[in-house]
Design a protein around this motif. Structure first.
Motif, PDB file in Angstrom:
ATOM      1  N   ALA A   1     -12.332  -2.982   8.077  1.00  0.00           N
ATOM      2  CA  ALA A   1     -12.721  -1.872   7.169  1.00  0.00           C
ATOM      3  C   ALA A   1     -12.225  -0.508   8.144  1.00  0.00           C
ATOM      4  O   ALA A   1     -13.109   0.595   8.292  1.00  0.00           O
ATOM      5  CB  ALA A   1     -14.003  -1.657   6.774  1.00  0.00           C
TER       6      ALA A   1
ATOM      7  N   GLU B   1     -16.542  -2.794  10.013  1.00  0.00           N
ATOM      8  CA  GLU B   1     -16.486  -1.501  10.194  1.00  0.00           C
ATOM      9  C   GLU B   1     -16.157  -1.491  11.976  1.00  0.00           C
ATOM     10  O   GLU B   1     -16.928  -1.873  12.739  1.00  0.00           O
ATOM     11  CB  GLU B   1     -17.405  -0.623  10.027  1.00  0.00           C
ATOM     12  CG  GLU B   1     -17.696  -0.383   8.593  1.00  0.00           C
ATOM     13  CD  GLU B   1     -18.305  -1.424   7.764  1.00  0.00           C
ATOM     14  OE1 GLU B   1     -19.025  -2.304   8.501  1.00  0.00           O
ATOM     15  OE2 GLU B   1     -18.032  -1.281   6.380  1.00  0.00           O
TER      16      GLU B   1
ATOM     17  N   PHE C   1       1.299   5.479   5.011  1.00  0.00           N
ATOM     18  CA  PHE C   1       0.069   6.252   6.237  1.00  0.00           C
ATOM     19  C   PHE C   1       1.153   6.517   7.404  1.00  0.00           C
ATOM     20  O   PHE C   1       2.126   5.931   7.570  1.00  0.00           O
ATOM     21  CB  PHE C   1      -0.976   5.088   6.183  1.00  0.00           C
ATOM     22  CG  PHE C   1      -0.845   4.209   7.117  1.00  0.00           C
ATOM     23  CD1 PHE C   1      -2.087   3.890   8.092  1.00  0.00           C
ATOM     24  CD2 PHE C   1       0.221   3.326   7.647  1.00  0.00           C
ATOM     25  CE1 PHE C   1      -1.972   3.171   9.065  1.00  0.00           C
ATOM     26  CE2 PHE C   1       0.187   2.297   8.217  1.00  0.00           C
ATOM     27  CZ  PHE C   1      -1.050   2.114   9.115  1.00  0.00           C
TER      28      PHE C   1
ATOM     29  N   SER D   1      -4.133   6.866   9.658  1.00  0.00           N
ATOM     30  CA  SER D   1      -4.831   7.484   8.518  1.00  0.00           C
ATOM     31  C   SER D   1      -5.004   6.502   7.456  1.00  0.00           C
ATOM     32  O   SER D   1      -4.508   5.593   7.469  1.00  0.00           O
ATOM     33  CB  SER D   1      -3.663   8.485   8.139  1.00  0.00           C
ATOM     34  OG  SER D   1      -2.488   8.046   7.548  1.00  0.00           O
ATOM     35  N   SER D   2      -5.825   7.281   6.564  1.00  0.00           N
ATOM     36  CA  SER D   2      -6.193   6.146   5.379  1.00  0.00           C
ATOM     37  C   SER D   2      -5.170   6.185   4.326  1.00  0.00           C
ATOM     38  O   SER D   2      -4.270   6.863   4.313  1.00  0.00           O
ATOM     39  CB  SER D   2      -7.531   6.756   4.599  1.00  0.00           C
ATOM     40  OG  SER D   2      -7.344   8.285   4.149  1.00  0.00           O
ATOM     41  N   THR D   3      -5.299   4.925   3.681  1.00  0.00           N
ATOM     42  CA  THR D   3      -4.066   4.864   2.701  1.00  0.00           C
ATOM     43  C   THR D   3      -4.856   3.857   1.128  1.00  0.00           C
ATOM     44  O   THR D   3      -6.178   3.683   1.521  1.00  0.00           O
ATOM     45  CB  THR D   3      -3.048   4.034   3.214  1.00  0.00           C
ATOM     46  OG1 THR D   3      -1.911   4.034   1.930  1.00  0.00           O
ATOM     47  CG2 THR D   3      -3.340   2.733   3.644  1.00  0.00           C
ATOM     48  N   VAL D   4      -4.171   3.672   0.274  1.00  0.00           N
ATOM     49  CA  VAL D   4      -4.659   3.078  -0.890  1.00  0.00           C
ATOM     50  C   VAL D   4      -3.818   1.975  -1.307  1.00  0.00           C
ATOM     51  O   VAL D   4      -2.663   1.862  -1.025  1.00  0.00           O
ATOM     52  CB  VAL D   4      -4.743   3.811  -2.067  1.00  0.00           C
ATOM     53  CG1 VAL D   4      -6.061   4.843  -1.633  1.00  0.00           C
ATOM     54  CG2 VAL D   4      -3.526   4.637  -2.208  1.00  0.00           C
TER      55      VAL D   4
ATOM     56  N   ARG E   1       0.859  -1.201  -0.199  1.00  0.00           N
ATOM     57  CA  ARG E   1       0.079   0.253  -0.032  1.00  0.00           C
ATOM     58  C   ARG E   1       0.886   1.190  -0.093  1.00  0.00           C
ATOM     59  O   ARG E   1       2.054   1.287   0.182  1.00  0.00           O
ATOM     60  CB  ARG E   1      -0.973  -0.127   1.459  1.00  0.00           C
ATOM     61  CG  ARG E   1      -0.114  -0.254   2.466  1.00  0.00           C
ATOM     62  CD  ARG E   1      -0.704   0.401   3.866  1.00  0.00           C
ATOM     63  NE  ARG E   1      -0.213   0.143   4.894  1.00  0.00           N
ATOM     64  CZ  ARG E   1       0.842   0.723   5.472  1.00  0.00           C
ATOM     65  NH1 ARG E   1       1.732   1.363   4.608  1.00  0.00           N
ATOM     66  NH2 ARG E   1       1.601   0.426   6.593  1.00  0.00           N
TER      67      ARG E   1
ATOM     68  N   GLN F   1       0.287   6.151  12.045  1.00  0.00           N
ATOM     69  CA  GLN F   1      -0.777   5.788  12.830  1.00  0.00           C
ATOM     70  C   GLN F   1      -0.070   6.517  14.504  1.00  0.00           C
ATOM     71  O   GLN F   1       1.198   6.504  14.572  1.00  0.00           O
ATOM     72  CB  GLN F   1      -0.838   4.475  12.972  1.00  0.00           C
ATOM     73  CG  GLN F   1       0.507   3.512  13.141  1.00  0.00           C
ATOM     74  CD  GLN F   1       0.184   1.964  12.932  1.00  0.00           C
ATOM     75  OE1 GLN F   1      -0.943   1.597  12.629  1.00  0.00           O
ATOM     76  NE2 GLN F   1       1.020   1.140  13.517  1.00  0.00           N
TER      77      GLN F   1
ATOM     78  N   GLY G   1      -8.738   1.560  10.380  1.00  0.00           N
ATOM     79  CA  GLY G   1      -7.856   2.798   9.911  1.00  0.00           C
ATOM     80  C   GLY G   1      -7.180   2.361   8.440  1.00  0.00           C
ATOM     81  O   GLY G   1      -6.878   3.754   7.840  1.00  0.00           O
ATOM     82  N   GLU G   2      -6.860   1.428   7.919  1.00  0.00           N
ATOM     83  CA  GLU G   2      -6.283   1.644   6.613  1.00  0.00           C
ATOM     84  C   GLU G   2      -7.222   1.437   5.386  1.00  0.00           C
ATOM     85  O   GLU G   2      -7.086   1.191   4.244  1.00  0.00           O
ATOM     86  CB  GLU G   2      -5.379   0.341   6.466  1.00  0.00           C
ATOM     87  CG  GLU G   2      -4.367   0.712   7.458  1.00  0.00           C
ATOM     88  CD  GLU G   2      -3.162  -0.552   7.522  1.00  0.00           C
ATOM     89  OE1 GLU G   2      -2.409  -0.787   6.494  1.00  0.00           O
ATOM     90  OE2 GLU G   2      -3.116  -1.268   8.385  1.00  0.00           O
ATOM     91  N   LEU G   3      -8.653   1.470   6.032  1.00  0.00           N
ATOM     92  CA  LEU G   3      -9.799   1.512   5.074  1.00  0.00           C
ATOM     93  C   LEU G   3      -9.702   0.576   3.758  1.00  0.00           C
ATOM     94  O   LEU G   3      -9.795  -0.670   3.994  1.00  0.00           O
ATOM     95  CB  LEU G   3     -10.065   2.995   4.424  1.00  0.00           C
ATOM     96  CG  LEU G   3     -10.279   3.939   5.355  1.00  0.00           C
ATOM     97  CD1 LEU G   3     -10.181   5.348   4.976  1.00  0.00           C
ATOM     98  CD2 LEU G   3     -11.548   3.642   6.282  1.00  0.00           C
TER      99      LEU G   3
END
Length: 447
Positions: free
Chosen positions: A84, A135, A23, A33-36, A20, A25, A86-88
């Motif tokens: 689903a 979630e 990010f 924080s979110s990331t992709v 990914r 934490q 922190g790393e979304l």
């Protein structure tokens, strides 16, 4: 026990997400924080799915699951959950990619229409496997550490310990060399995970950074980050707060193992897509890390744990075998646990961890001293209403009995409030469709 001495009834698979973007934490609360996910990460998970298929869904494999449908997805035989938090989307998307490798498109995925037409599924028979999106605001099972005051206090105590002070002194010389490579990030031992994560991401995706970084620095940072995270996400005591990631996920794992062992239950394969934290707690709580020090390190991208449920040919109760694949390019290795030198009876595993389990949202709220977040506010309100407006604290749940000590009136009040707030679903939650935003809540049951 050799593979030839038992047949495999099914498997519970836990994987870390794929590669990914970077990010951050928080070093105390681990709020992230979110990331992709990256294309590399999707490929890693897809290949992991293919590897799992070659082991468990290949009729010529010695680990082929007895009675499993190895071509088309039988939704009664598989249960998938994805964190689903922190790393979304990274963890959820990793599950999607893995499942593409585990159950590839099949031209036999067809339907016959009334007019005589036979229609094959889109993309050459692409198979849609239901994924339960978990979630954390509604379900504590996969991220038990967030919004938990007791965990935050434990982390702070670790940072103030003599062991941490000693490690800080030992690592000072190395850390003093890192500022040129960290783009202004704080260079402290407390921030070690964020230091390592930044260096790791840049080493993979930034050619100039990779060439400039001294060859031993990433490995040294990983060693420190592993020590740091193992100290945060484990406890010497089985029911210690550092083990909370394992204490909250284990009830689901044990339920899935029991379902697989039950001949009348169709479940064959359960899969949970996770962050790295639960692996520390699980390896610690099962004693696997004590017997195998390799398991004290940060698990890399696309690492996988496979808990196989096996039936000994000689008879007796089903046993559990722990296999671990330490990232891409590695094979599964069998590791001993609970002090044993062979597969462990399922009942032995259950009896060992049972006293430490956090089986409900109410129990988690008590352990974490939380009265507001993640459903705790609704539970507190329900308890207050049930007691005529006078708050009655909910006591700890003992030895795995869900909701022990709660009256039927309290439980009914909880259900009413949660239903009113739109937070409650009833049922096992085994087949949530991909893309759904509806989540279940763990709540106490009446003994």
């Amino acid at each position: 026990m050799a593979a030839s001495d038992s047949t495999i009834l099914g498997v519970v698979i836990l994987t870390r997400h794929g590669d990914r973007a970077g990010f951050y934490q928080d070093p105390i609360t681990y709020t992230a924080s979110s990331t992709v996910i990256t294309p590399l990460g999707a490929q890693q998970e897809f290949q992991l799915g293919q590897h799992l298929r070659s082991l468990y869904l290949n009729a010529t494999s010695p680990s082929f699951i007895t009675g499993v449908n190895d071509t088309l997805v039988d939704q009664t035989q598989i249960h998938v959950r994805a964190d689903a938090g922190g790393e979304l989307g990274v963890i959820y998307d990793s599950a999607v990619a893995l499942l593409q490798g585990l159950f590839p498109a099949d031209t036999n995925y067809t339907t016959d229409l009334a007019n005589g037409t036979v229609v094959t599924g889109a993309l050459g028979g692409y198979q849609y496997v239901p994924i339960e999106s978990v979630e954390p605001a509604n379900d504590v099972s996969l991220e038990g550490w967030t919004s938990c005051g007791a965990f935050d206090a434990s982390t702070t105590a670790f940072y103030n310990s003599s062991a941490f002070a000693q490690k800080r002194n030992e690592s000072a010389a190395f850390l003093s060399q890192l500022p040129p490579f960290l783009d202004g990030r704080p260079v402290t031992l407390e921030n070690m995970w964020n230091i390592y994560d930044f260096m790791n991401v840049q080493s993979i995706h930034n050619e100039a950074f990779s060439k400039a970084l001294p060859p031993t620095f990433l490995a040294q940072a990983l060693t420190l980050a592993s020590w740091h995270e193992y100290g945060v996400f484990t406890s010497p005591q089985l029911d210690g707060i550092g083990n909370i990631a394992g204490r909250t996920i284990l009830p689901q794992i044990l339920s899935e193992l029991a379902s697989i062992a039950n001949a009348s239950d169709p479940l064959k394969l359960a899969y949970q897509s996770l962050a790295y934290k639960p692996f520390f707690s699980l390896f610690n709580m099962t004693g696997a890390a004590e017997q195998n020090p390799l398991l004290t390190g940060v698990v890399p991208y696309a690492a996988a744990m496979a808990l196989e449920v096996r039936q000994p040919l000689a008879g007796g109760e089903p046993v559990v075998r722990l296999n671990f694949k330490n990232g891409t390019g590695e094979e599964f290795v069998t590791y001993n646990f609970l002090g044993a030198s062979d597969d462990v009876p399922l009942s032995t595993l259950v009896n060992h961890v049972n006293p430490a389990l956090i089986n409900s949202t109410a129990a988690w709220c008590t352990v974490c001293s939380n009265t507001q977040d993640r459903g705790c506010g609704a539970l507190a309100l329900a308890a207050s209403k049930a007691s005529g407006g006078h708050h009655q604290p909910i006591g700890p749940v003992g030895a795995g009995f869900l909701g022990a000590g709660l009256t039927l009136a309290v439980v009914l009040a909880m259900l009413a409030v949660l239903a009113f707030l739109g937070m409650l679903t009833v049922g096992r939650g085994r087949a949530k469709k991909a893309g759904s935003t509806h989540s279940r809540v763990i709540f106490p049951l009446v003994p």
